[in-house]
Design an enzyme around this catalytic site. Sequence first.
Site, short mmCIF file in Angstrom:
data_model
loop_
_atom_site.label_atom_id
_atom_site.label_comp_id
_atom_site.label_asym_id
_atom_site.label_seq_id
_atom_site.Cartn_x
_atom_site.Cartn_y
_atom_site.Cartn_z
NE ARG A 260 -3.65 -2.34 2.44
CZ ARG A 260 -4.50 -2.65 3.40
NH1 ARG A 260 -4.68 -1.81 4.41
NH2 ARG A 260 -5.19 -3.78 3.38
NE ARG A 275 -0.78 4.83 9.25
CZ ARG A 275 -2.07 4.49 9.32
NH1 ARG A 275 -2.70 4.06 8.25
NH2 ARG A 275 -2.73 4.58 10.47
CD GLU A 347 -7.73 -1.58 11.35
OE1 GLU A 347 -7.78 -2.36 10.39
OE2 GLU A 347 -7.74 -0.34 11.21
CB SER A 350 -10.69 -4.32 9.35
OG SER A 350 -11.85 -3.58 9.09
NE ARG A 389 -1.36 -1.82 11.69
CZ ARG A 389 -2.11 -0.73 11.75
NH1 ARG A 389 -3.19 -0.74 12.51
NH2 ARG A 389 -1.80 0.34 11.06
#
Length: 423
Positions: A260, A275, A347, A350, A389
């Site tokens: 990403r 990130r 987070e 999801s 994560r």
Amino acid sequence: MHDIRSLRADPAAFDADLARRGLEPVAQQLVAWDEERRQAQTVLQEKQTRRKALAREIGTLKRAGADSAELEAEGVALRAEMEALEEAVVALERNSTALLANLPNRLDPGVPAGADENANVEQHVWGDRRVFDFTPKQHFELGEALGQMDFGTASKLSGARFVLLRGALARLERALGQFMLDLHTAEHGYTEVMVPTLVNDDAMYGTDKLPKFADQSFRTEDGRWLIPTAEVPLTASVSGDILDGATLPLRMTALSQCFRSEAGAAGRDVRGMLRQHQFEKVEMVSVTTPETSEAEHERMTRCAETVLERLGIPYRRMLLCAGDTGFGAARTYDLEAWLPGQNAWREISSCSNTRDFQARRMNARFRPKAGESPVFVHTLNGSGLAVGRTLIAVMENYQNADGSITIPEVLRPYMGGLERIGG
């Protein structure tokens, strides 16, 4: 993608859903374009009928040796009118499709109101937060002190937002991915799939990543895309298919590299692994029927929660509000892990039900019973989990005062019996 017939039947409800996401109304414009298109198509069909009749009349006159010039002139004019109408229909369809392609999914009525993550609603909390007798460190402090998490070398190789893991930390990340796959396949009924990390435009469009998120993805010079998540190839694997209803639900899982650009995340989580441009994730995808998709959503979220529970990581489940629910989702649960080094929930998974939103874009259907008409499937996706994560969560929750990291018991078989990193 949206069903224009449903929108036309209740444009006010459609705009009300957009308003919940903070978006401007568009139903009136779409309905107007659709009405104009339908009228143009009706006139076009009438002219096609007249043109066929003209051809017959001209043929009759010519066979009789009569003058057909007037009718032929009418035919020429008719053809020009038809071409103009065809162009108008194509333009209207193009405008409608372009607008619809950029509109998010309709929200479930149970999604709470709110503009951003501050309005998300906590559903439940699992696990006790560890009480430290020292000040807990963040993962990058631990990893750099161990000499096994190297951002400097990664930056030299690739630029910002990359990391190079070494030794036991590299193995721990690998162990986490393998543990998750084993759990989802052996106990949760998912079929493991090895997916391509390069996909075409159709796969990205069908899973609602294009055109909305083009600037957040990496594209190769030959026009393919590096996948932002294995959701893309897993879900798109049924594009254009008519599935046998008896085979549903299909449950698939994959461990893949994800890419990403993080174009909209400038300045956020600059330090550490939270990130990254490249990361690993175990993805879960379900393809099911409209009648079972809500139950499948709960089941999928529980599968992700089970990973955290087996690892002993405290977490909470959050129901996302309207303003924080993703573009393709009708309803989303986020799982947030407790990170003691940050003293914050972050987070880590999801899980979303997109209902038939993706299915319409990629024309994925199923036949409920033999002889019955095909119906659009419902698709769901969820992180099970984001591996990097999860590594962060393990490091911060299992750290020791001397900077070492205790390895959770469920991971030790994947680590050759190793119980601790460092110390």
